[in-house]
Design a protein around this motif. Structure first.
Motif, PDB file in Angstrom:
ATOM      1  N   MET A 170      -5.607  26.208  17.805  1.00  0.00           N
ATOM      2  CA  MET A 170      -4.642  25.400  18.536  1.00  0.00           C
ATOM      3  C   MET A 170      -5.190  24.942  19.889  1.00  0.00           C
ATOM      4  N   THR A 171      -5.971  25.791  20.546  1.00  0.00           N
ATOM      5  CA  THR A 171      -6.531  25.391  21.840  1.00  0.00           C
ATOM      6  C   THR A 171      -7.472  24.204  21.680  1.00  0.00           C
ATOM      7  N   LEU A 172      -8.153  24.114  20.543  1.00  0.00           N
ATOM      8  CA  LEU A 172      -9.005  22.951  20.268  1.00  0.00           C
ATOM      9  C   LEU A 172      -8.155  21.697  20.171  1.00  0.00           C
ATOM     10  N   ALA A 173      -7.002  21.805  19.510  1.00  0.00           N
ATOM     11  CA  ALA A 173      -6.079  20.664  19.415  1.00  0.00           C
ATOM     12  C   ALA A 173      -5.624  20.225  20.803  1.00  0.00           C
ATOM     13  N   GLU A 174      -5.292  21.187  21.651  1.00  0.00           N
ATOM     14  CA  GLU A 174      -4.859  20.869  23.014  1.00  0.00           C
ATOM     15  C   GLU A 174      -5.992  20.229  23.807  1.00  0.00           C
ATOM     16  N   ASP A 175      -7.215  20.707  23.591  1.00  0.00           N
ATOM     17  CA  ASP A 175      -8.365  20.134  24.296  1.00  0.00           C
ATOM     18  C   ASP A 175      -8.590  18.680  23.897  1.00  0.00           C
ATOM     19  N   VAL A 176      -8.422  18.374  22.601  1.00  0.00           N
ATOM     20  CA  VAL A 176      -8.598  16.999  22.134  1.00  0.00           C
ATOM     21  C   VAL A 176      -7.581  16.076  22.803  1.00  0.00           C
ATOM     22  N   VAL A 177      -6.333  16.534  22.886  1.00  0.00           N
ATOM     23  CA  VAL A 177      -5.293  15.732  23.531  1.00  0.00           C
ATOM     24  C   VAL A 177      -5.617  15.542  25.016  1.00  0.00           C
ATOM     25  N   GLN A 178      -6.053  16.613  25.671  1.00  0.00           N
ATOM     26  CA  GLN A 178      -6.412  16.511  27.087  1.00  0.00           C
ATOM     27  C   GLN A 178      -7.560  15.528  27.293  1.00  0.00           C
ATOM     28  N   ASP A 179      -8.550  15.566  26.399  1.00  0.00           N
ATOM     29  CA  ASP A 179      -9.674  14.629  26.484  1.00  0.00           C
ATOM     30  C   ASP A 179      -9.207  13.190  26.329  1.00  0.00           C
ATOM     31  N   ALA A 180      -8.240  12.974  25.418  1.00  0.00           N
ATOM     32  CA  ALA A 180      -7.706  11.619  25.207  1.00  0.00           C
ATOM     33  C   ALA A 180      -7.016  11.116  26.466  1.00  0.00           C
ATOM     34  N   ILE A 181      -6.320  12.002  27.147  1.00  0.00           N
ATOM     35  CA  ILE A 181      -5.624  11.610  28.379  1.00  0.00           C
ATOM     36  C   ILE A 181      -6.625  11.272  29.483  1.00  0.00           C
ATOM     37  N   ILE A 182      -7.682  12.081  29.605  1.00  0.00           N
ATOM     38  CA  ILE A 182      -8.713  11.820  30.611  1.00  0.00           C
ATOM     39  C   ILE A 182      -9.405  10.480  30.334  1.00  0.00           C
ATOM     40  N   GLU A 183      -9.688  10.229  29.045  1.00  0.00           N
ATOM     41  CA  GLU A 183     -10.308   8.959  28.653  1.00  0.00           C
ATOM     42  C   GLU A 183      -9.398   7.778  28.988  1.00  0.00           C
ATOM     43  N   ALA A 184      -8.099   7.947  28.732  1.00  0.00           N
ATOM     44  CA  ALA A 184      -7.134   6.886  29.044  1.00  0.00           C
ATOM     45  C   ALA A 184      -7.118   6.604  30.542  1.00  0.00           C
ATOM     46  N   LEU A 185      -7.115   7.655  31.328  1.00  0.00           N
ATOM     47  CA  LEU A 185      -7.087   7.496  32.782  1.00  0.00           C
ATOM     48  C   LEU A 185      -8.299   6.706  33.266  1.00  0.00           C
ATOM     49  N   ARG A 186      -9.455   7.004  32.687  1.00  0.00           N
ATOM     50  CA  ARG A 186     -10.686   6.311  33.084  1.00  0.00           C
ATOM     51  C   ARG A 186     -10.666   4.839  32.653  1.00  0.00           C
ATOM     52  N   VAL A 187     -10.370   4.580  31.368  1.00  0.00           N
ATOM     53  CA  VAL A 187     -10.444   3.223  30.826  1.00  0.00           C
ATOM     54  C   VAL A 187      -9.319   2.349  31.375  1.00  0.00           C
ATOM     55  N   TRP A 188      -8.112   2.864  31.427  1.00  0.00           N
ATOM     56  CA  TRP A 188      -6.980   2.053  31.856  1.00  0.00           C
ATOM     57  C   TRP A 188      -7.112   1.623  33.305  1.00  0.00           C
TER      58      TRP A 188
END
Length: 426
Positions: free
Chosen positions: A35-53
Motif C-alpha cells: 500500500m505504501t508503494l501505491a501512496e508513493d505513486v500518487v505522491q509522485d503524480a502530484i509532484i509531477e503535476a506541480l512541476r508541469v502545471w
C-alpha cells in the motif's frame, strides 16, 4: 486570483477528493502489503503535476491528467522484473505481459472499478484485525487524503504519534495479509457495521471538531457522506437499513450547516439559527433516506439519532420542536448506549420539556463523572442550562471551565462573550 493559487487549489482538491480513489486502485494492483508503494505513486503524480502545471499551465482535464500520470507510473513499475512477483493473484497474470498490462490498467482505472475499489479499501481499512482507532486513522489517511498533521489535530494528538500508529497499522495489515475484497455471506454485515462506526466517528469530528480553528470542518463531513453513499449504492450490500439511517442522519445534520456556521467560524445555536438558511435539498434527501431506513431486525443508534435530527429539521422553530419525542428517543438510546454523553444530550431535552431547573437537576448527579473532566462541551451545556435557570454565577464558572478546556479559537471567543454576559446579569 494568481495563477499559481489556482494550481494549488486544484492540487488541494485532488488530495481531498481524488487521491483516495487512486490509492484504492493501485492497492488492488500492487497488493495490500504494498500500500505504501501505491501512496508513493500518487505522491509522485502530484509532484509531477506541480512541476508541469506551473510551467505549462493547467490542463483541460486536471483530474484525468493526474490519473494518466499515475497509471503510466504504475505501468512502469509493473514492467520492472523485481516487482513482478509481488502483485496480488487477482491481477498477476494480466500484468505479466506487455500486451495485457496496459488494457488491464485501463480497466482498473474505469469509473465503476474505481468505485468498487473504494469499497474494498473501506473493508480493508476497517478490518476487525485493526483497532477502532487504527481504522479511523487509516480511513482518513488513505481514503480521505488527510495528512498526519490534520489527523493529529482532529484527535488532539501530534504528528509523530499519528505516524507511528499508521506504521503499526500498516505492519499489522501485512502481518495478517488482509484481503482487498468485499466479504461475503455471514461475514458481510458485521463488517459493514464496523465501517459505519468509522464513518460515524469521522462525520462527528467534522460536525463538532475537537480541535483546530473551526468548530465545523465541511471537508470532513463531505468525505463521510461521500463514503456512506458508496455503501448505499453498492449491490453487494443487501441489508441497508442502518446505512440508510446513518446517511439520513448525516444529510439532515449537514442541511443545517449554513445556518449553524457563524461568520467567525464558530457555531450558532439551534435556538438562534435562521431556519430559512437551512439547505432544503439536503434536508429533503435526508428525509428520503430516513423513510428508507425502516429497521430490518432492530433499531440501531443511527435510527434513533436520525429520528432526533428529523424532529429538529421538521420543526419551524425551536419552540415548535417535538421535544417530548426527542426525549423518548434519548431514553431509547440510553438502553443501547448508557453513556454520560447521551445523558448530557438528554438533559437538554429534559430542560425543554420540564424546564431548565429540571435539566440542571438531572445533570448535577453526573457532575463528577470522569468522562466530563476534560470535555469542554459538558461545561458549555451546563452553563447554558444554569443561565436558562437564572443562576448566572454558576453559569459563569461553567463557561470559565469550558474556556480553559477548549482549543478551538472561535469557540473561545464566543465563550468569552458568554462570560461577559453572565457578569452583566449577576
Amino acid at each position: 486570483m494568481p495563477y499559481n493559487n489556482q494550481i494549488d487549489e486544484r492540487l488541494d482538491y485532488f488530495l481531498r477528493h481524488e487521491s483516495g480513489k487512486l490509492i484504492a486502485v493501485l492497492t488492488k494492483i500492487f497488493g495490500v502489503e504494498n500500500m505504501t508503494l501505491a501512496e508513493d505513486v500518487v505522491q509522485d503524480a502530484i509532484i509531477e503535476a506541480l512541476r508541469v502545471w506551473k510551467e505549462k499551465g493547467l490542463p483541460k482535464e486536471p483530474t484525468s491528467w493526474l490519473f494518466t500520470v499515475a497509471k503510466n507510473r504504475a505501468l512502469n513499475i509493473v514492467n520492472r522484473e523485481k516487482y513482478k512477483r509481488n502483485y496480488t493473484s487477482e491481477v498477476a497474470n494480466l500484468l505479466q505481459s506487455e500486451w495485457t498490462a496496459e488494457p488491464a490498467l485501463d480497466h482498473f482505472f474505469s469509473e465503476k472499478e474505481i468505485v468498487d475499489d473504494q469499497l474494498r479499501m473501506m473493508f480493508t481499512c476497517c478490518h476487525p484485525a485493526l483497532t477502532s482507532d487504527s481504522q479511523v486513522i487509516l480511513t482518513l489517511k488513505v481514503i480521505c487524503g488527510f495528512g498526519a498533521s490534520e489527523i493529529a489535530s482532529a484527535f488532539m494528538s501530534n504528528k509523530e504519534t499519528i505516524n507511528k500508529r499508521l506504521v503499526r497499522a500498516r505492519k499489522k495489515m501485512r502481518q495478517y495479509k488482509l484481503p482487498f475484497v468485499v466479504p461475503m455471506g455471514e461475514e458481510l454485515q458485521p463488517r459493514v457495521e464496523s465501517i459505519l462506526e468509522t464513518l460515524y466517528l469521522i462525520f462527528n469530528e467534522g460536525y463538532n471538531a475537537s480541535s483546530g480553528d473551526r468548530v465545523i470542518k465541511h471537508e470532513v463531513v463531505e468525505d463521510a457522506i461521500r463514503l456512506t453513499e458508496i455503501l448505499v449504492n453498492h449491490a453487494a450490500i443487501t441489508e441497508k437499513s442502518n446505512v440508510y439511517a446513518l446517511l439520513a442522519l448525516m444529510l439532515l445534520n449537514a442541511s443545517r450547516f449554513t445556518a449553524r456556521n457563524g461568520t467567525d467560524g464558530g457555531t450558532i445555536t439551534l435556538e438562534k439559527q435562521d431556519r430559512s438558511k437551512w439547505d432544503k435539498e439536503l434536508r429533503d434527501r435526508g428525509f428520503v433516506f430516513f423513510q428508507k431506513s425502516k429497521p430490518h431486525e432492530y433499531i440501531s443508534k443511527y435510527h434513533i439519532l436520525a429520528t432526533i435530527s428529523a424532529y429538529h429539521c421538521a420543526a419551524s422553530s425551536i419552540n415548535k420542536t417535538n421535544w417530548e419525542g426527542i426525549l423518548e428517543q434519548y431514553d431509547l438510546l440510553l438502553k443501547l448506549e448508557p453513556t454520560a454523553l447521551v445523558q448530557l444530550n438528554k438533559a437538554v431535552a429534559v430542560s425543554r420539556v420540564y424546564g431548565a431547573e429540571e435539566g440542571v437537576s438531572f445533570m448535577e448527579k453526573w457532575d463528577k463523572h470522569p468522562a466530563f473532566d476534560n470535555y469542554h462541551r459538558y461545561y458549555m451545556v451546563m452553563a447554558t442550562l444554569y443561565s436558562a435557570a437564572g443562576n448566572y454565577l454558576k453559569a459563569e464558572k461553567m463557561w470559565a471551565r469550558a474556556l480553559k478546556l477548549t482549543s478551538i479559537k472561535t469557540e473561545q471567543k464566543s465563550i468569552e462573550q458568554e462570560i461577559n454576559h453572565c457578569r452583566e446579569k449577576k
